[in-house]
Design a protein around this motif. Structure first.
Motif, short mmCIF file in Angstrom:
data_model
loop_
_atom_site.label_atom_id
_atom_site.label_comp_id
_atom_site.label_asym_id
_atom_site.label_seq_id
_atom_site.Cartn_x
_atom_site.Cartn_y
_atom_site.Cartn_z
N ILE A 1 8.03 -11.09 -15.75
CA ILE A 1 7.23 -11.16 -17.11
C ILE A 1 6.92 -9.84 -17.19
CG2 ILE A 1 5.12 -12.10 -17.76
CD1 ILE A 1 5.70 -14.54 -15.87
N CYS A 2 6.64 -9.48 -18.48
CA CYS A 2 6.21 -8.08 -18.84
C CYS A 2 4.80 -8.34 -19.87
CB CYS A 2 7.00 -7.45 -19.79
SG CYS A 2 6.40 -6.03 -20.79
N ASN A 3 3.51 -8.10 -19.33
CA ASN A 3 2.41 -8.24 -19.99
C ASN A 3 2.01 -6.80 -20.85
OD1 ASN A 3 1.69 -10.93 -19.37
ND2 ASN A 3 1.57 -10.34 -16.94
N LEU A 4 1.57 -7.11 -21.92
CA LEU A 4 1.29 -6.00 -22.65
C LEU A 4 -0.15 -6.30 -23.24
CD1 LEU A 4 4.56 -5.12 -24.61
CD2 LEU A 4 3.56 -3.87 -22.84
N PRO A 5 -1.30 -6.27 -22.43
CA PRO A 5 -2.57 -6.70 -23.01
C PRO A 5 -2.96 -5.59 -24.13
CG PRO A 5 -2.76 -5.71 -20.98
CD PRO A 5 -1.44 -5.73 -21.21
#
Length: 263
Positions: A158-162
């Motif tokens: 999973i790639c998270n970009l907050p």
């Protein structure tokens, strides 16, 4: 019987018979030169609508030149708008008693739209004032502090970009309302593509602020978030990608489009 009168102002003979009187009328004209404001003018930016129309400018104050034609001996002329007082200057002598005064009104971009009133106050041998109204139109506008986001990961990860609330960070997405109208947002995206390989756009999730996460779609989706107005009205925008386990190697790209609607 002759009635003798003195021509020299004295009296002779019978005093009662020689009395005389004259009357002088004294006229005094008092001119206080009470100031008189003939008119107030400011630019009309839309002649197709009634009244004076002023349009905001995104992200900066709107500078409006206001002029007033005034008669009288003046000590000061003040332009009043809300809590702001601006000293107006004499820019033209129209006649010996009439002058043109000018001042610059600065209206914030986040000023609520609607009918507004300004006032010109002239001080001299007395004080007089005059008001002028205008319409400050609505402005639907926002800005995004980054044009690209990226991450590296392996299939199944999973790639998270907050997002964040900092317009100076280009690796975390922030939205800023630069208009004077509360906004709802719309969003859509395309499938991630790398040559002939692709990843469905539904694998991307987005989130505005603390609103629930939603799966991205190729169709425009509306989010009722009431993005408010103000000098620094910010909203964080986050993305995450669940990479399918059977994804081929490559550099995949998707285009995500954001739009706004007045609340």
């Amino acid at each position: 019987t002759p009635q003798l009168h003195s021509t020299g102002g004295g009296s002779v003979g019978n005093t009662a018979a020689n009395d005389s009187s004259s009357t002088i009328t004294l006229t005094v004209t008092v001119d206080q030169q009470q100031p008189e404001i003939f008119n107030i003018t400011l630019p009309d930016e839309d002649s197709t609508n009634n009244g004076i129309q002023i349009y905001p400018e995104p992200k900066k104050n709107k500078e409006v030149i206001v002029r007033a034609r005034i008669r009288g001996n003046l000590s000061s002329v003040t332009l009043v708008f809300g809590e702001d007082d601006v000293a107006m200057k004499n820019v033209q002598n129209i006649s010996s008693t009439e002058r043109m005064y000018q001042g610059a009104l600065s209206i914030p971009f986040y000023e609520m739209p609607g009918v507004k009133n300004l006032e010109v106050i002239a001080n001299g041998q007395g004080t007089t004032s005059k008001t002028q109204n205008f319409t400050y139109n609505s402005l639907n506008a926002f800005e995004l502090d980054t044009l690209s986001l990226q991450c590296s990961l392996q299939p199944g990860q999973i790639c998270n970009l907050p997002g964040d609330l900092d317009m100076n960070s280009t690796n975390q997405a922030t939205l800023r309302n630069i208009g004077n109208t509360a906004l709802d947002l719309q969003i859509k995206g395309t499938d991630l593509a790398a040559g002939s390989s692709s990843i469905g756009v539904q694998n991307i999730q987005y989130q505005f602020g603390s609103n629930p996460k939603q799966a991205l779609s190729t169709n425009m989706q509306q989010q009722n978030i009431h993005f408010g107005i103000g000098p620094n009205s910010l909203l964080d925008f986050s993305l995450s990608l669940q990479l399918p386990s059977q994804t081929s190697n490559g550099v995949y790209m998707s285009q995500i489009m954001l739009a706004s609607l007045p609340k």
